[in-house]
Design a protein around this motif. Structure first.
Motif, PDB file in Angstrom:
ATOM      1  N   LEU A 295      33.879  36.118  37.610  1.00 15.61           N
ATOM      2  CA  LEU A 295      34.636  35.581  36.475  1.00 15.61           C
ATOM      3  C   LEU A 295      34.382  36.403  35.214  1.00 15.61           C
ATOM      4  CD1 LEU A 295      34.233  31.746  37.056  1.00 15.61           C
ATOM      5  CD2 LEU A 295      36.277  33.142  37.447  1.00 15.61           C
TER       6      LEU A 295
ATOM      7  N   LEU B 131      30.492  26.600  36.154  1.00 12.09           N
ATOM      8  CA  LEU B 131      31.403  27.750  36.167  1.00 12.09           C
ATOM      9  C   LEU B 131      32.604  27.505  35.263  1.00 12.09           C
ATOM     10  CD1 LEU B 131      31.291  28.674  39.940  1.00 12.09           C
ATOM     11  CD2 LEU B 131      30.508  30.104  38.046  1.00 12.09           C
ATOM     12  N   ASP B 132      33.128  26.295  35.281  1.00 11.71           N
ATOM     13  CA  ASP B 132      34.244  25.950  34.410  1.00 11.71           C
ATOM     14  C   ASP B 132      33.843  26.044  32.938  1.00 11.71           C
ATOM     15  OD1 ASP B 132      36.960  24.862  33.949  1.00 11.71           O
ATOM     16  OD2 ASP B 132      35.841  23.121  33.204  1.00 11.71           O
ATOM     17  N   GLN B 133      32.676  25.494  32.599  1.00 12.14           N
ATOM     18  CA  GLN B 133      32.185  25.574  31.224  1.00 12.14           C
ATOM     19  C   GLN B 133      31.962  27.024  30.808  1.00 12.14           C
ATOM     20  OE1 GLN B 133      28.761  23.044  30.421  1.00 12.14           O
ATOM     21  NE2 GLN B 133      29.510  21.569  31.928  1.00 12.14           N
ATOM     22  N   TYR B 134      31.384  27.822  31.706  1.00  9.11           N
ATOM     23  CA  TYR B 134      31.114  29.213  31.412  1.00  9.11           C
ATOM     24  C   TYR B 134      32.410  29.981  31.175  1.00  9.11           C
ATOM     25  CZ  TYR B 134      29.898  34.099  32.265  1.00  9.11           C
ATOM     26  OH  TYR B 134      29.761  35.458  32.171  1.00  9.11           O
ATOM     27  N   TYR B 135      33.368  29.824  32.077  1.00  6.41           N
ATOM     28  CA  TYR B 135      34.620  30.563  31.965  1.00  6.41           C
ATOM     29  C   TYR B 135      35.347  30.200  30.669  1.00  6.41           C
ATOM     30  CZ  TYR B 135      38.747  33.073  33.511  1.00  6.41           C
ATOM     31  OH  TYR B 135      39.782  33.974  33.621  1.00  6.41           O
ATOM     32  N   ALA B 136      35.228  28.951  30.248  1.00  6.38           N
ATOM     33  CA  ALA B 136      35.869  28.506  29.000  1.00  6.38           C
ATOM     34  C   ALA B 136      35.246  29.198  27.770  1.00  6.38           C
ATOM     35  CB  ALA B 136      35.768  26.993  28.858  1.00  6.38           C
TER      36      ALA B 136
ATOM     37  N   LEU C 130      30.163  23.892  40.082  1.00  8.27           N
ATOM     38  CA  LEU C 130      31.562  24.130  39.731  1.00  8.27           C
ATOM     39  C   LEU C 130      31.824  23.778  38.270  1.00  8.27           C
ATOM     40  CD1 LEU C 130      33.325  22.811  42.943  1.00  8.27           C
ATOM     41  CD2 LEU C 130      33.206  25.185  42.162  1.00  8.27           C
ATOM     42  N   ASN C 131      31.243  22.697  37.801  1.00 11.01           N
ATOM     43  CA  ASN C 131      31.385  22.327  36.390  1.00 11.01           C
ATOM     44  C   ASN C 131      30.767  23.385  35.483  1.00 11.01           C
ATOM     45  OD1 ASN C 131      32.814  19.947  36.852  1.00 11.01           O
ATOM     46  ND2 ASN C 131      30.953  18.726  36.997  1.00 11.01           N
TER      47      ASN C 131
ATOM     48  N   HIS D 124      45.123  32.246  40.830  1.00 11.97           N
ATOM     49  CA  HIS D 124      44.742  31.018  41.514  1.00 11.97           C
ATOM     50  C   HIS D 124      43.501  31.230  42.374  1.00 11.97           C
ATOM     51  CE1 HIS D 124      48.476  29.034  40.369  1.00 11.97           C
ATOM     52  NE2 HIS D 124      49.096  30.164  40.677  1.00 11.97           N
TER      53      HIS D 124
END
Length: 145
Positions: free
Chosen positions: A69, A137-142, A134-135, A110
């Motif tokens: 990412l 990774l989502d926080q990091y990518y944001a 997974l959460n 996707h």
């Protein structure tokens, strides 16, 4: 760099590479079958078609996802610079374990992640740990520009 190319940089499971070699696909990725792609689309309620040439890998580590990412968002040069190992909710973004996703499929922007259990026990603790990763990774990518 597109998502599939960024993921491929981290795809280092010997089993995955061995299967490619054994089936005569050392330099190119194997394709998912049409029926499997349709089953995934149907099961997940995906409205777009998963293309025949979608990238995929097995046993893909969460830490590798974090690296991919970073490469995808900021490029390989930036990703190679020393990085802080960010701490989110008592967990580090990159951990010294082999926690993984059983199957990762990428096409365009996707990303589909599939966890499978055929044998052995599945525990709530294991599921909670993977959801937490997974959460993260989502926080990091944001946070990535």
């Amino acid at each position: 760099m597109n998502l599939a190319d960024a993921l491929e940089l981290f795809n280092r499971k010997e089993r995955n590479l061995l299967v490619r070699l054994a089936l005569g696909h050392k330099e190119r990725r194997l394709r998912l079958s049409d029926s499997f792609r349709r089953d995934v689309e149907k099961e997940l309620g995906i409205e777009h078609e998963i293309p025949a040439d979608a990238w995929w890998a097995t046993d893909f580590h969460f830490s590798w996802l974090a690296g991919a990412l970073k490469v995808r968002a900021q490029g390989k040069e930036e990703a190679l610079k020393p990085q802080d190992n960010l701490l989110f909710e008592e967990r580090y973004l990159v951990e010294r374990n082999q926690e993984d996703i059983d199957l990762v499929i990428a096409s365009g922007g996707h990303l589909i992640m599939i966890e499978a259990k055929a044998y052995g026990a599945w525990s709530n603790r294991q599921m909670a740990s993977k959801i937490q990763r997974l959460n993260l990774l989502d926080q990091y990518y944001a946070t990535l520009p």
